[in-house]
Motif scaffolding. Structure first.
Motif, PDB file in Angstrom:
ATOM      1  N   LEU A 258      30.375  38.888  39.485  1.00  0.00           N
ATOM      2  CA  LEU A 258      30.322  39.922  38.461  1.00  0.00           C
ATOM      3  C   LEU A 258      28.849  40.241  38.223  1.00  0.00           C
ATOM      4  CD1 LEU A 258      32.377  41.328  36.576  1.00  0.00           C
ATOM      5  CD2 LEU A 258      31.905  39.556  34.907  1.00  0.00           C
ATOM      6  N   VAL A 259      28.446  41.463  38.537  1.00  0.00           N
ATOM      7  CA  VAL A 259      27.033  41.823  38.416  1.00  0.00           C
ATOM      8  C   VAL A 259      26.814  42.662  37.160  1.00  0.00           C
ATOM      9  CG1 VAL A 259      25.098  42.952  39.574  1.00  0.00           C
ATOM     10  CG2 VAL A 259      26.842  41.797  40.931  1.00  0.00           C
ATOM     11  N   ASP A 260      25.880  42.238  36.326  1.00  0.00           N
ATOM     12  CA  ASP A 260      25.553  42.941  35.078  1.00  0.00           C
ATOM     13  C   ASP A 260      26.775  43.176  34.184  1.00  0.00           C
ATOM     14  OD1 ASP A 260      22.957  43.116  36.025  1.00  0.00           O
ATOM     15  OD2 ASP A 260      23.299  45.056  36.967  1.00  0.00           O
ATOM     16  N   GLY A 261      27.726  42.267  34.262  1.00  0.00           N
ATOM     17  CA  GLY A 261      28.914  42.418  33.416  1.00  0.00           C
ATOM     18  C   GLY A 261      29.759  43.626  33.763  1.00  0.00           C
ATOM     19  N   GLU A 262      29.587  44.110  35.016  1.00  0.00           N
ATOM     20  CA  GLU A 262      30.319  45.316  35.405  1.00  0.00           C
ATOM     21  C   GLU A 262      31.117  45.115  36.694  1.00  0.00           C
ATOM     22  OE1 GLU A 262      27.812  49.196  33.911  1.00  0.00           O
ATOM     23  OE2 GLU A 262      27.279  48.280  35.806  1.00  0.00           O
ATOM     24  N   VAL A 263      32.211  45.839  36.788  1.00  0.00           N
ATOM     25  CA  VAL A 263      33.001  45.841  38.014  1.00  0.00           C
ATOM     26  C   VAL A 263      33.065  47.287  38.491  1.00  0.00           C
ATOM     27  CG1 VAL A 263      35.334  45.592  38.910  1.00  0.00           C
ATOM     28  CG2 VAL A 263      34.385  43.814  37.462  1.00  0.00           C
ATOM     29  N   ASP A 264      32.749  47.491  39.766  1.00  0.00           N
ATOM     30  CA  ASP A 264      32.791  48.843  40.311  1.00  0.00           C
ATOM     31  C   ASP A 264      34.170  49.091  40.939  1.00  0.00           C
ATOM     32  OD1 ASP A 264      32.492  51.259  41.558  1.00  0.00           O
ATOM     33  OD2 ASP A 264      30.499  50.812  42.374  1.00  0.00           O
ATOM     34  N   ILE A 265      35.016  49.742  40.164  1.00  0.00           N
ATOM     35  CA  ILE A 265      36.402  49.986  40.599  1.00  0.00           C
ATOM     36  C   ILE A 265      36.417  50.879  41.843  1.00  0.00           C
ATOM     37  CG2 ILE A 265      38.625  50.990  39.916  1.00  0.00           C
ATOM     38  CD1 ILE A 265      38.006  48.498  38.340  1.00  0.00           C
ATOM     39  N   SER A 266      35.547  51.892  41.864  1.00  0.00           N
ATOM     40  CA  SER A 266      35.533  52.822  42.998  1.00  0.00           C
ATOM     41  C   SER A 266      35.213  52.115  44.305  1.00  0.00           C
ATOM     42  CB  SER A 266      34.517  53.933  42.760  1.00  0.00           C
ATOM     43  OG  SER A 266      34.895  54.671  41.634  1.00  0.00           O
TER      44      SER A 266
ATOM     45  N   GLY B  96      48.507  52.514  48.216  1.00  0.00           N
ATOM     46  CA  GLY B  96      48.751  51.083  48.349  1.00  0.00           C
ATOM     47  C   GLY B  96      48.306  50.335  47.113  1.00  0.00           C
ATOM     48  N   GLU B  97      48.300  49.023  47.241  1.00  0.00           N
ATOM     49  CA  GLU B  97      47.893  48.187  46.126  1.00  0.00           C
ATOM     50  C   GLU B  97      46.466  47.708  46.336  1.00  0.00           C
ATOM     51  OE1 GLU B  97      50.785  45.071  46.167  1.00  0.00           O
ATOM     52  OE2 GLU B  97      52.240  46.279  45.050  1.00  0.00           O
ATOM     53  N   PHE B  98      45.804  47.385  45.266  1.00  0.00           N
ATOM     54  CA  PHE B  98      44.478  46.784  45.421  1.00  0.00           C
ATOM     55  C   PHE B  98      44.333  45.610  44.469  1.00  0.00           C
ATOM     56  CE2 PHE B  98      42.217  48.469  41.673  1.00  0.00           C
ATOM     57  CZ  PHE B  98      42.995  49.572  41.341  1.00  0.00           C
ATOM     58  N   PHE B  99      43.422  44.738  44.828  1.00  0.00           N
ATOM     59  CA  PHE B  99      43.270  43.504  44.092  1.00  0.00           C
ATOM     60  C   PHE B  99      41.800  43.100  44.072  1.00  0.00           C
ATOM     61  CE2 PHE B  99      43.152  38.857  43.987  1.00  0.00           C
ATOM     62  CZ  PHE B  99      43.903  38.599  42.853  1.00  0.00           C
ATOM     63  N   GLY B 100      41.329  42.655  42.949  1.00  0.00           N
ATOM     64  CA  GLY B 100      39.947  42.200  42.858  1.00  0.00           C
ATOM     65  C   GLY B 100      39.853  40.954  41.994  1.00  0.00           C
ATOM     66  N   ASP B 101      38.962  40.075  42.368  1.00  0.00           N
ATOM     67  CA  ASP B 101      38.782  38.836  41.630  1.00  0.00           C
ATOM     68  C   ASP B 101      37.266  38.617  41.473  1.00  0.00           C
ATOM     69  OD1 ASP B 101      38.962  36.354  40.528  1.00  0.00           O
ATOM     70  OD2 ASP B 101      40.243  35.499  42.081  1.00  0.00           O
ATOM     71  N   TYR B 102      36.805  38.622  40.245  1.00  0.00           N
ATOM     72  CA  TYR B 102      35.361  38.511  39.990  1.00  0.00           C
ATOM     73  C   TYR B 102      35.082  37.339  39.058  1.00  0.00           C
ATOM     74  CZ  TYR B 102      35.385  43.282  41.775  1.00  0.00           C
ATOM     75  OH  TYR B 102      35.566  44.382  42.553  1.00  0.00           O
TER      76      TYR B 102
END
Ligand SMILES: [Zn+2]
Length: 163
Positions: free
Chosen positions: A108-116, A75-81
């Motif tokens: 956005l935590v510590d300039g990182e996004v957890d894709i998993s 499927g599709e996934f979507f994230g907004d940080y």
């Protein structure tokens, strides 16, 4: 897999495309053997927008006959940080008008996004609640019936009476 957004920002581009295999997704009562993702990260001011597609192969068991099976979920996934400052302002405006539970934007935590972890949530929603090896699987009862080649003689008498 974590993506360092601060590092991406140094590249003076706003759109980044990735095609990756995620190996750190864990789901209870199922074994995630492989998750392939294709996605785009877009940097818009203090916001990070992620959209993409995933395909996951998951080992689980048929709910009827308990046979092991592998299912494919995609499927599709979507994230907004948002950066902390923008995120807090966003939460403030939400507070006046809506419930935070409607919130689709994450901090956005510590300039990182957890894709998993983002993709994991989508996989769980999309996973069949009652996976079956085949739509007609008759389950354990049916297997038992075949196993002792017929019906128990004690029950056979009852069946004869009934007919
Ligand atoms: Zn089955």
């Amino acid at each position: 897999m974590k993506k360092n957004i601060d590092q991406l920002k140094m590249r003076r581009e706003t759109k980044f495309e990735f095609s990756e295999i995620l190996e750190d997704i864990r789901i209870e009562e199922a074994e995630v053997s492989k998750v392939h993702v294709d996605y785009l990260i877009e940097l818009v001011e203090d916001e990070v927008i992620i959209r993409g597609e995933y395909t996951a192969f998951i080992k689980t068991n048929c709910v009827r006959c308990l046979e092991e099976l592998e299912i494919k979920v995609s499927g599709e996934f979507f994230g907004d940080y948002k950066e902390s400052k923008g995120y807090n302002e966003y939460i403030d405006t939400l507070g006046k008008e809506a419930q935070v539970s409607d919130d689709m934007v994450e901090e956005l935590v510590d300039g990182e996004v957890d894709i998993s972890s983002l993709v994991r949530d989508y996989i769980i929603l999309e996973m069949p609640q009652f996976p079956a090896c085949e739509p007609e699987c008759g389950g354990l009862e049916e297997l038992e019936k075949y196993r002792d080649s017929g019906i128990d003689s004690r029950w056979q008498k009852l069946l004869d009476l009934k007919n």
